[in-house]
Scaffold this motif. Sequence first.
Motif, mmCIF file in Angstrom:
data_model
loop_
_atom_site.group_PDB
_atom_site.id
_atom_site.type_symbol
_atom_site.label_atom_id
_atom_site.label_comp_id
_atom_site.label_asym_id
_atom_site.label_seq_id
_atom_site.Cartn_x
_atom_site.Cartn_y
_atom_site.Cartn_z
ATOM 1 N N THR A 1 0.909 -1.126 0.168
ATOM 2 C CA THR A 1 -0.022 0.187 0.096
ATOM 3 C C THR A 1 0.672 1.008 -0.066
ATOM 4 N N ASP A 2 1.522 1.531 0.616
ATOM 5 C CA ASP A 2 2.827 2.476 1.066
ATOM 6 C C ASP A 2 3.905 2.673 -0.535
ATOM 7 N N PHE A 3 4.385 1.453 -1.329
ATOM 8 C CA PHE A 3 4.568 1.718 -2.665
ATOM 9 C C PHE A 3 3.786 2.260 -3.301
ATOM 10 N N VAL A 4 2.567 1.514 -3.563
ATOM 11 C CA VAL A 4 1.532 2.813 -4.469
ATOM 12 C C VAL A 4 1.310 3.664 -4.067
ATOM 13 N N LYS A 5 0.680 3.981 -2.878
ATOM 14 C CA LYS A 5 0.780 5.523 -2.575
ATOM 15 C C LYS A 5 1.996 6.324 -3.207
ATOM 16 N N ASN A 6 3.172 6.296 -3.054
ATOM 17 C CA ASN A 6 4.417 7.019 -2.794
ATOM 18 C C ASN A 6 4.480 6.599 -4.470
ATOM 19 N N PHE A 7 4.530 6.052 -4.793
ATOM 20 C CA PHE A 7 4.611 5.958 -7.091
ATOM 21 C C PHE A 7 3.713 6.607 -7.361
ATOM 22 N N ALA A 8 2.097 6.522 -6.771
ATOM 23 C CA ALA A 8 1.070 7.387 -7.136
ATOM 24 C C ALA A 8 1.481 8.974 -6.759
ATOM 25 N N ASP A 9 1.989 9.480 -6.336
ATOM 26 C CA ASP A 9 1.977 10.404 -5.929
ATOM 27 C C ASP A 9 3.424 10.999 -6.387
ATOM 28 N N GLN A 10 4.580 10.285 -6.638
ATOM 29 C CA GLN A 10 5.570 10.718 -7.105
ATOM 30 C C GLN A 10 4.971 10.996 -8.536
ATOM 31 N N ILE A 11 3.821 10.132 -8.929
ATOM 32 C CA ILE A 11 4.457 10.569 -11.421
ATOM 33 C C ILE A 11 2.748 10.969 -10.902
ATOM 34 N N HIS A 12 1.636 11.371 -9.836
ATOM 35 C CA HIS A 12 0.422 12.862 -10.017
ATOM 36 C C HIS A 12 1.612 13.624 -9.921
ATOM 37 N N ASN A 13 2.765 14.253 -8.919
ATOM 38 C CA ASN A 13 3.122 15.444 -8.528
ATOM 39 C C ASN A 13 4.638 15.923 -9.574
ATOM 40 N N GLN A 14 4.648 14.972 -10.975
ATOM 41 C CA GLN A 14 4.991 15.241 -11.833
ATOM 42 C C GLN A 14 5.346 15.298 -12.806
ATOM 43 N N ILE A 15 4.054 14.590 -13.589
ATOM 44 C CA ILE A 15 3.389 14.377 -14.500
ATOM 45 C C ILE A 15 1.984 14.742 -14.857
ATOM 46 N N SER A 16 1.555 16.372 -15.212
ATOM 47 C CA SER A 16 0.145 16.872 -14.780
ATOM 48 C C SER A 16 -0.956 15.946 -15.825
ATOM 49 N N GLY A 17 -2.229 15.773 -15.285
ATOM 50 C CA GLY A 17 -2.985 14.894 -15.728
ATOM 51 C C GLY A 17 -2.410 12.743 -16.728
ATOM 52 N N SER A 18 -1.339 12.633 -15.468
ATOM 53 C CA SER A 18 -1.238 11.586 -15.480
ATOM 54 C C SER A 18 -2.293 10.410 -14.976
ATOM 55 N N GLN A 19 -1.979 8.999 -15.007
ATOM 56 C CA GLN A 19 -3.226 8.498 -14.746
ATOM 57 C C GLN A 19 -1.620 7.460 -13.907
ATOM 58 N N VAL A 20 -2.046 6.997 -13.120
ATOM 59 C CA VAL A 20 -1.906 5.665 -12.129
ATOM 60 C C VAL A 20 -2.371 4.488 -12.293
ATOM 61 N N THR A 21 -2.260 3.478 -12.891
ATOM 62 C CA THR A 21 -3.209 2.434 -12.435
ATOM 63 C C THR A 21 -3.355 0.747 -11.617
ATOM 64 N N PHE A 22 -3.992 -0.214 -11.163
ATOM 65 C CA PHE A 22 -3.548 -0.984 -10.061
ATOM 66 C C PHE A 22 -4.250 -2.105 -10.795
ATOM 67 N N ASN A 23 -3.293 -3.428 -11.178
ATOM 68 C CA ASN A 23 -4.248 -4.662 -11.632
ATOM 69 C C ASN A 23 -4.345 -5.102 -10.450
ATOM 70 N N VAL A 24 -5.577 -6.412 -10.246
ATOM 71 C CA VAL A 24 -6.582 -6.642 -9.259
ATOM 72 C C VAL A 24 -7.194 -8.394 -9.897
ATOM 73 N N GLY A 25 -6.572 -9.147 -8.774
ATOM 74 C CA GLY A 25 -7.299 -10.434 -9.707
ATOM 75 C C GLY A 25 -9.184 -10.043 -9.609
ATOM 76 N N TRP A 26 -9.698 -10.790 -10.431
ATOM 77 C CA TRP A 26 -10.405 -10.775 -11.218
ATOM 78 C C TRP A 26 -12.195 -10.953 -9.359
ATOM 79 N N LYS A 27 -11.255 -12.099 -8.519
ATOM 80 C CA LYS A 27 -12.119 -12.095 -7.536
ATOM 81 C C LYS A 27 -11.285 -12.096 -6.034
ATOM 82 N N PRO A 28 -11.005 -10.317 -5.469
ATOM 83 C CA PRO A 28 -9.921 -10.031 -4.524
ATOM 84 C C PRO A 28 -10.523 -11.352 -3.340
ATOM 85 N N ASP A 29 -9.233 -11.711 -2.980
ATOM 86 C CA ASP A 29 -8.289 -12.617 -2.132
ATOM 87 C C ASP A 29 -9.162 -13.591 -2.577
#
Length: 124
Positions: free
Chosen positions: A73-101
């Motif tokens: 969770t911390d890694f994704v947040k840190n990554f997303a924060d850096q991308i969003h802060n440095q690239i205006s209008g950027s998007q960050v997505t995360f792949n998830v399984g079809w059924k959580p857990d």
Amino acid sequence: LSPNATCFAHSKGARVVLTVTGLQTQDLKSRLITDKVISDSLKKVVDNYMDGVNIIFDDQIDDNDHDSKQALTDFVKNFADQIHNQISGSQVTFNVGWKPDADVRYYDYVEISKSVDFFIVMDY
């Protein structure tokens, strides 16, 4: 992919994102490793005029492994924060399984969803 290819895609209305893979659960606990993944990926995105990243993390995290859940969770947040802060209008997505857990990927989906623009559901 070259900057020219990205610019051509943009001219046709497409967005281009970098897929980020390869991290293992044990890597998440090393700030040196996660910082390098983020900085290397950010450089590729910027140098090639991309629009963001799609994070694919396929490693197992057990239901009772709270430290690894938090580290992801911390890694994704840190990554997303850096991308969003440095690239205006950027998007960050995360792949998830079809059924959580369902496949020993006990991630904190609710908290991760607060950092990313959307999830990509892997239904294959």
